[in-house]
Motif scaffolding. Structure first.
Motif, PDB file in Angstrom:
ATOM      1  N   ALA A 114       0.825  -1.208   0.000  1.00 39.11           N
ATOM      2  CA  ALA A 114       0.000   0.000   0.000  1.00 39.11           C
ATOM      3  C   ALA A 114       0.860   1.260   0.000  1.00 39.11           C
ATOM      4  N   ARG A 115       2.000   1.222   0.698  1.00 32.94           N
ATOM      5  CA  ARG A 115       2.906   2.375   0.671  1.00 32.94           C
ATOM      6  C   ARG A 115       3.469   2.581  -0.743  1.00 32.94           C
ATOM      7  N   ALA A 116       3.771   1.473  -1.418  1.00 32.58           N
ATOM      8  CA  ALA A 116       4.287   1.579  -2.786  1.00 32.58           C
ATOM      9  C   ALA A 116       3.240   2.181  -3.724  1.00 32.58           C
ATOM     10  N   ALA A 117       1.967   1.869  -3.478  1.00 35.56           N
ATOM     11  CA  ALA A 117       0.879   2.420  -4.296  1.00 35.56           C
ATOM     12  C   ALA A 117       0.459   3.806  -3.824  1.00 35.56           C
ATOM     13  N   ASP A 118       1.026   4.265  -2.677  1.00 31.93           N
ATOM     14  CA  ASP A 118       0.725   5.569  -2.091  1.00 31.93           C
ATOM     15  C   ASP A 118      -0.762   5.718  -1.764  1.00 31.93           C
ATOM     16  N   VAL A 119      -1.341   4.644  -1.202  1.00 29.29           N
ATOM     17  CA  VAL A 119      -2.742   4.695  -0.781  1.00 29.29           C
ATOM     18  C   VAL A 119      -2.850   4.096   0.620  1.00 29.29           C
ATOM     19  N   PRO A 120      -3.856   4.502   1.381  1.00 28.49           N
ATOM     20  CA  PRO A 120      -4.078   3.855   2.676  1.00 28.49           C
ATOM     21  C   PRO A 120      -4.441   2.383   2.473  1.00 28.49           C
ATOM     22  N   LEU A 121      -4.079   1.554   3.441  1.00 28.14           N
ATOM     23  CA  LEU A 121      -4.371   0.124   3.325  1.00 28.14           C
ATOM     24  C   LEU A 121      -5.856  -0.123   3.158  1.00 28.14           C
ATOM     25  N   VAL A 122      -6.701   0.688   3.810  1.00 28.41           N
ATOM     26  CA  VAL A 122      -8.146   0.493   3.713  1.00 28.41           C
ATOM     27  C   VAL A 122      -8.620   0.526   2.264  1.00 28.41           C
ATOM     28  N   THR A 123      -7.949   1.284   1.419  1.00 31.53           N
ATOM     29  CA  THR A 123      -8.314   1.361  -0.001  1.00 31.53           C
ATOM     30  C   THR A 123      -8.076   0.031  -0.692  1.00 31.53           C
ATOM     31  N   MET A 124      -6.948  -0.606  -0.393  1.00 28.35           N
ATOM     32  CA  MET A 124      -6.624  -1.894  -1.012  1.00 28.35           C
ATOM     33  C   MET A 124      -7.486  -3.032  -0.469  1.00 28.35           C
ATOM     34  N   LEU A 125      -8.083  -2.825   0.699  1.00 26.47           N
ATOM     35  CA  LEU A 125      -8.894  -3.873   1.326  1.00 26.47           C
ATOM     36  C   LEU A 125     -10.366  -3.808   0.925  1.00 26.47           C
ATOM     37  N   GLY A 126     -10.687  -2.908   0.007  1.00 24.77           N
ATOM     38  CA  GLY A 126     -12.062  -2.820  -0.472  1.00 24.77           C
ATOM     39  C   GLY A 126     -12.646  -1.435  -0.425  1.00 24.77           C
ATOM     40  N   GLY A 127     -11.942  -0.515   0.223  1.00 24.99           N
ATOM     41  CA  GLY A 127     -12.427   0.860   0.296  1.00 24.99           C
ATOM     42  C   GLY A 127     -13.019   1.187   1.651  1.00 24.99           C
ATOM     43  N   SER A 340     -15.815   6.774  21.877  1.00 23.22           N
ATOM     44  CA  SER A 340     -15.932   5.322  21.725  1.00 23.22           C
ATOM     45  C   SER A 340     -15.727   4.873  20.287  1.00 23.22           C
ATOM     46  N   HIS A 341     -15.073   5.710  19.469  1.00 23.68           N
ATOM     47  CA  HIS A 341     -14.884   5.383  18.059  1.00 23.68           C
ATOM     48  C   HIS A 341     -13.410   5.448  17.674  1.00 23.68           C
ATOM     49  N   MET A 342     -13.024   4.597  16.729  1.00 25.70           N
ATOM     50  CA  MET A 342     -11.637   4.531  16.272  1.00 25.70           C
ATOM     51  C   MET A 342     -11.582   4.651  14.757  1.00 25.70           C
ATOM     52  N   GLY A 343     -10.593   5.399  14.265  1.00 26.70           N
ATOM     53  CA  GLY A 343     -10.377   5.539  12.836  1.00 26.70           C
ATOM     54  C   GLY A 343      -9.034   4.952  12.431  1.00 26.70           C
ATOM     55  N   VAL A 344      -8.580   5.318  11.236  1.00 28.76           N
ATOM     56  CA  VAL A 344      -7.274   4.874  10.757  1.00 28.76           C
ATOM     57  C   VAL A 344      -6.343   6.085  10.668  1.00 28.76           C
ATOM     58  N   PRO A 345      -5.044   5.881  10.874  1.00 23.45           N
ATOM     59  CA  PRO A 345      -4.104   7.003  10.772  1.00 23.45           C
ATOM     60  C   PRO A 345      -4.040   7.528   9.341  1.00 23.45           C
ATOM     61  N   ASP A 346      -3.701   8.797   9.210  1.00 22.34           N
ATOM     62  CA  ASP A 346      -3.504   9.375   7.878  1.00 22.34           C
ATOM     63  C   ASP A 346      -2.204   8.850   7.274  1.00 22.34           C
ATOM     64  N   GLY A 347      -2.204   8.724   5.949  1.00 20.98           N
ATOM     65  CA  GLY A 347      -0.988   8.328   5.270  1.00 20.98           C
ATOM     66  C   GLY A 347      -1.135   7.008   4.555  1.00 20.98           C
ATOM     67  N   PRO A 348      -0.152   6.684   3.716  1.00 20.92           N
ATOM     68  CA  PRO A 348      -0.212   5.427   2.961  1.00 20.92           C
ATOM     69  C   PRO A 348       0.027   4.209   3.840  1.00 20.92           C
TER      70      PRO A 348
END
Length: 367
Positions: A114-127, A340-348
């Motif tokens: 995902a870092r090589a594609a410069d996208v967050p992992l969530v994008t590669m996992l289906g969006g 009570s909510h969690m997100g994902v960090p910014d970045g690839p």
């Protein structure tokens, strides 16, 4: 792109609130983690983490992970980390079984890809399906007063979902759950998790005595068949966790109608690749899904968050913020938690900026 080097670190992560207690006297004082760094010839590095919960929770143990990674890692040198299915088949070819050992290596390859594609992992996992996932917290085994006080504290801190540990003496657990349910506001979501600690006879005793309490039953017994025998008389939803060990096991749970929901543990299934596969099939089959792991800090929590937020919101149960459980840090940043909510960090990739100086000296290095 090819894998150029692999490093592995051993990091003990003590719990903030002291020992983590489960039924039958099982307890752990810390997550005993292995953190893996995989660097490609492009200069990019991907990170993975795996931490068993003691030696008693899953078919995994910390010393096994530390012994197994050096057996597998040399075979990955020179391979393209973006070929995730190929990497998985290679690990299964050179090292039979032991999926937990492969989990951190697989996670690091996903992060690197995902870092090589410069996208967050969530994008590669289906969006990304939503910005945040609701989290739950655990009320571990203790006295009635201790469990009630902990439940009240968790609610006061803004969490609305509790997992209450049961699976010990049935009559004591009936009192525990009754006390906790009485101590928290009406509408609090409660899961009663026995961690496979009961026989069907005991699970039926508990279910019959607690019919008046609103909760979800989680993994009362060990085998799928035992849990199915309990489900036949149950008037509450059931979630299975320890029983979900593979795609085949998930399909058997579906065939029998043995559960409404599944808890998918990344390391138990062998990494992000197989977790995503099982998650996607389970969603299509109508299961409710929780994605988490057996333990870890910022790296592993980030992987759980990316998998959770790429799960359709209407099929997602909840998530857990493991990095808040431990006293040590492994990165400059962490998955963001708001209330009570969690997100994902910014970045690839995972979005985690690991600080190698916090990890100590690698116990293994190649390349």
């Amino acid at each position: 792109m090819q894998i150029k080097s692999i490093k592995a670190y051993h990091v003990v992560q003590p719990f903030v609130d002291g020992p983590y207690r489960m039924s039958k006297g099982r307890q752990a004082d810390a997550f005993d983690a292995v953190i893996v760094a995989i660097t490609a010839d492009s200069g990019l590095t991907g990170w993975g983490e795996m931490a068993p919960l003691g030696n008693f929770y899953s078919a995994a143990f910390p010393a096994g992970t530390r012994a197994g990674v050096p057996e597998i890692a040399p075979h990955l040198i020179g391979h393209d980390p973006r070929g995730l299915a190929s990497i998985g088949r290679l690990m299964d070819t050179v090292f039979k079984g032991h999926p937990y050992i492969k989990s951190a290596l697989d996670m690091a390859c996903w992060d690197l890809a995902a870092r090589a594609a410069d996208v967050p992992l969530v994008t590669m996992l289906g969006g990304r399906e939503s910005d945040m996932a609701e989290t739950y917290r655990v009320v571990t085994h203790g006295t009635l007063d201790q469990m009630a006080a902990l439940a009240k504290r968790i609610i006061a801190e803004g969490c609305r979902r509790l997992q209450v540990k049961v699976g010990g003496n049935v009559h004591d657990d009936i009192e525990r759950v009754t006390t906790v349910a009485s101590a928290v506001p009406k509408g609090t979501v409660i899961f009663c998790d026995a961690n496979a600690g009961w026989t069907p006879y005991q699970a039926r005793q508990f279910a019959d005595a607690t019919r008046g309490i609103d909760y979800t039953f989680e993994q009362p017994c060990t085998t799928i068949e035992e849990n199915m025998s309990v489900r036949r008389m149950l008037d509450k939803p059931m979630v299975l966790d320890e029983s979900v060990t593979s795609l085949e096991a998930m399909l058997e749970i579906h065939r029998l109608g043995a559960a409404d929901g599944l808890t998918l543990k990344i390391s138990r299934l062998g990494g992000v690749t197989k977790t995503r596969q099982i998650r996607d099939v389970a969603v299509d089959l109508g299961f409710m899904i929780t994605v988490e792991d057996t333990g870890g800090a910022e790296i592993d929590t980030a992987a759980m968050a990316h998998l959770s937020l790429s799960t359709p919101e209407e099929r997602r149960l909840h998530a857990i913020a493991f990095h808040q459980w431990v006293t040590v840090r492994t990165a400059f940043n962490a998955p963001p938690v708001t209330g009570s909510h969690m997100g994902v960090p910014d970045g690839p990739g995972l979005g985690i900026d690991v600080d190698p100086s916090l990890l100590g000296k690698p116990f293994f290095e190649i390349g």
